[in-house]
Design a protein around this motif. Structure first.
Motif, mmCIF file in Angstrom:
data_model
loop_
_atom_site.group_PDB
_atom_site.id
_atom_site.type_symbol
_atom_site.label_atom_id
_atom_site.label_comp_id
_atom_site.label_asym_id
_atom_site.label_seq_id
_atom_site.Cartn_x
_atom_site.Cartn_y
_atom_site.Cartn_z
ATOM 1 N N VAL A 281 42.984 -0.451 127.912
ATOM 2 C CA VAL A 281 42.138 -1.572 127.498
ATOM 3 C C VAL A 281 40.655 -1.302 127.763
ATOM 4 O O VAL A 281 39.779 -1.925 127.143
ATOM 5 N N ASP A 282 40.365 -0.370 128.681
ATOM 6 C CA ASP A 282 38.957 -0.087 129.001
ATOM 7 C C ASP A 282 38.506 1.283 128.502
ATOM 8 O O ASP A 282 37.563 1.870 129.030
ATOM 9 N N ARG A 283 39.223 1.837 127.539
ATOM 10 C CA ARG A 283 38.856 3.155 126.991
ATOM 11 C C ARG A 283 38.481 3.034 125.514
ATOM 12 O O ARG A 283 39.015 2.188 124.793
ATOM 13 N N LEU A 284 37.588 3.938 125.087
ATOM 14 C CA LEU A 284 37.153 3.985 123.694
ATOM 15 C C LEU A 284 37.272 5.413 123.189
ATOM 16 O O LEU A 284 36.850 6.355 123.852
ATOM 17 N N TRP A 285 37.904 5.579 122.033
ATOM 18 C CA TRP A 285 38.033 6.910 121.444
ATOM 19 C C TRP A 285 36.789 7.192 120.598
ATOM 20 O O TRP A 285 36.424 6.409 119.712
ATOM 21 N N VAL A 286 36.176 8.342 120.849
ATOM 22 C CA VAL A 286 34.985 8.745 120.092
ATOM 23 C C VAL A 286 35.227 10.132 119.513
ATOM 24 O O VAL A 286 35.574 11.069 120.243
ATOM 25 N N ILE A 287 35.077 10.278 118.203
ATOM 26 C CA ILE A 287 35.207 11.569 117.532
ATOM 27 C C ILE A 287 33.934 11.798 116.714
ATOM 28 O O ILE A 287 33.635 11.021 115.801
ATOM 29 N N GLU A 288 33.213 12.831 117.062
ATOM 30 C CA GLU A 288 31.935 13.079 116.417
ATOM 31 C C GLU A 288 32.075 13.777 115.064
ATOM 32 O O GLU A 288 31.193 13.679 114.214
ATOM 33 N N ASP A 289 33.174 14.482 114.858
ATOM 34 C CA ASP A 289 33.373 15.210 113.608
ATOM 35 C C ASP A 289 33.733 14.227 112.498
ATOM 36 O O ASP A 289 34.768 13.557 112.543
ATOM 37 N N GLU A 290 32.875 14.152 111.464
ATOM 38 C CA GLU A 290 33.098 13.197 110.381
ATOM 39 C C GLU A 290 34.256 13.583 109.469
ATOM 40 O O GLU A 290 34.731 12.770 108.677
ATOM 41 N N ASN A 291 34.761 14.816 109.601
ATOM 42 C CA ASN A 291 35.878 15.261 108.759
ATOM 43 C C ASN A 291 37.240 14.872 109.328
ATOM 44 O O ASN A 291 38.271 15.062 108.681
#
Length: 461
Positions: A281-291
């Motif tokens: 509940v306190d985590r966020l997924w971040v993916i910088e690759d737009e592909n």
């Protein structure tokens, strides 16, 4: 034909064949059903689930019927209450408990047996034992469904491992033994006479009739009894198959499965993949690759599986006349009349089953009363069954009060109330004593007290 050896071979072969039916009904009742069928390739992977995919509804069908069939006593001739001597011998042999086992076994596998034998220690109290359907069999005279021509009890001795058999004929009791065949009970035994110390061979049969009695559940006109679950085994198998399908869907596709493309999974120093995404509940997924693209598969809906099982259970309930609430466990805000209506089919079935079951039990009572030297006419022996209806105390009292206004005898009302024959006899005695005291009081008021009762009857001192 008709010799002891002929009967032994004939009845042994029939008993061997009948054991297959008994074993199937017994394993289904105990919940040890055949494992549901799935593809051979999937079987090893789902072995654990297969053992969980069995829900024993047929066991409930048997229990719901058997628990309502209870012997309260036996009535002879025109007697208003149960016969004390018949009940004394019944209880002396613990048959008030064993009769429940006999009835439950008959409901479960179609038949059970009772054996009557003289009691060397007490001639007035013959022995009665309950016998298993896999160890006993009775043959009837041609053209008759009730006149017993021969009986056989066969079992494996715990101490020696040998097969033992006792053949019951009207002219004597023939005892045999045989080494157990290598294939167990399925082989052909080589029978020899079994000698018992101090006993002639054959042993005399003082009753002059076969003392082994069959207690049948739901027989047909050919004399073949039937288990209560015989025609719903396919429904039980269907339920188990749906259960394994549901468990497999629940195990692998009941949760939303995510997918990802265009993403290179990082590895550690040893080349092992690192899991970078941990949901919380306190985590966020971040993916910088737009592909990179992320998606998910929809979860399997388990509702149709549950609905299918419920439909099969209701089919089983209708076929066996078992109230659906017994099998589904659903009952709320139901009044007494509605509950009575839902159970009317089961009550009617139980009353019907009591008649053939009662014929066997009545034969047992006749046999042991004759063995005890009873000279009464035993032709009109009747089982007193406990009322199979479950009613509230208020409903029952109200019904009994109304019946009393119609002149129904008190003994019949007490029986409907559910009192045992011992209680009825005690209440009857108390009623007679009370009536005698009232009579003495009325006579004393009219003519004075009886001499010697303590009242002043002398000279007035």
């Amino acid at each position: 034909m008709g010799s002891p050896e002929w009967w032994l071979e004939r009845l042994w072969a029939q008993l061997e064949d009948r054991r297959k039916y008994v074993d199937v009904m017994r394993t289904y009742y105990s919940g040890d059903h055949p494992l549901p069928m799935i593809t051979e390739k999937a079987r090893p992977a789902f072995q654990r689930l297969l053992k969980q995919a069995r829900s024993n509804y047929v066991g409930l069908v048997v229990d719901a019927t058997a628990e309502r069939i209870q012997v309260d006593g036996f009535r002879l001739g025109d007697a208003e209450v149960g016969d004390e001597e018949a009940w004394r011998i019944w209880q002396a042999n613990r048959m008030d408990v064993n009769s429940d086992l006999l009835i439950a076994e008959a409901v479960k596998v179609g038949r059970s047996f009772a054996l009557v034998a003289p009691n060397p220690a007490d001639a007035a109290t013959p022995l009665v034992t309950a016998e298993d359907a896999s160890q006993a069999i009775v043959a009837y005279e041609p053209g008759s469904l009730y006149v017993r021509a021969a009986g056989l009890k066969a079992w494996t001795d715990d101490w020696t491992g040998d097969l033992m058999a006792t053949l019951y004929l009207p002219d004597g009791l023939y005892k045999y033994r045989a080494p157990e065949p290598k294939k167990g009970l399925g082989g052909t035994p080589r029978w020899v006479q079994r000698e018992v110390a101090g006993e002639a061979w054959p042993a005399p049969n003082d009753l002059r009739e076969v003392p082994l009695v069959e207690v049948q559940n739901h027989p047909d006109l050919l004399g073949n009894p039937h288990s209560e679950i015989e025609d719903v085994l396919d429904v039980q198998d269907r339920i188990n198959k749906t259960l394994i399908d549901r468990l497999m869907a629940q195990e692998y596709s009941a949760f939303r499965q995510r997918w990802m493309t265009g993403y290179e999974v990082p590895v550690d120093e040893d080349g092992q993949p690192i899991e970078p995404f941990k949901a919380a509940v306190d985590r966020l997924w971040v993916i910088e690759d737009e592909n990179v693209k992320i998606g998910e598969f929809s979860a399997t809906d388990l509702g149709p599986y549950l609905e299918s099982i419920e439909a099969d259970v209701q089919h089983m309930a209708a076929r066996t006349r078992t109230p659906a609430q017994y099998l589904l466990g659903k009952l709320s805000n139901v009044n007494g009349e509605t509950l009575k209506a839902t159970e009317s089919g089961l009550v009617a079935k139980v009353r019907q089953r009591c008649r053939p079951l009662g014929e066997g039990l009545e034969d047992v009572v006749r046999l042991y009363l004759r063995a005890a030297g009873d000279t009464r006419d035993l032709a009109r022996t009747e089982v007193i069954w406990h009322n199979p209806e479950f009613r509230t105390e208020g409903e029952l009292v109200d019904a009994l009060v109304k019946m009393s206004t119609l002149g129904v005898p008190h003994e019949a009302l007490w029986e409907r109330w559910g009192a045992s024959q011992t209680e009825i006899a005690q209440w009857r005695e108390l009623r007679e004593q009370a009536a005698a005291r009232v009579m003495d009081g009325d006579l004393a008021a009219m003519y004075g007290p009886k001499p010697g009762t303590g009242a002043d009857d002398g000279d007035g001192g």
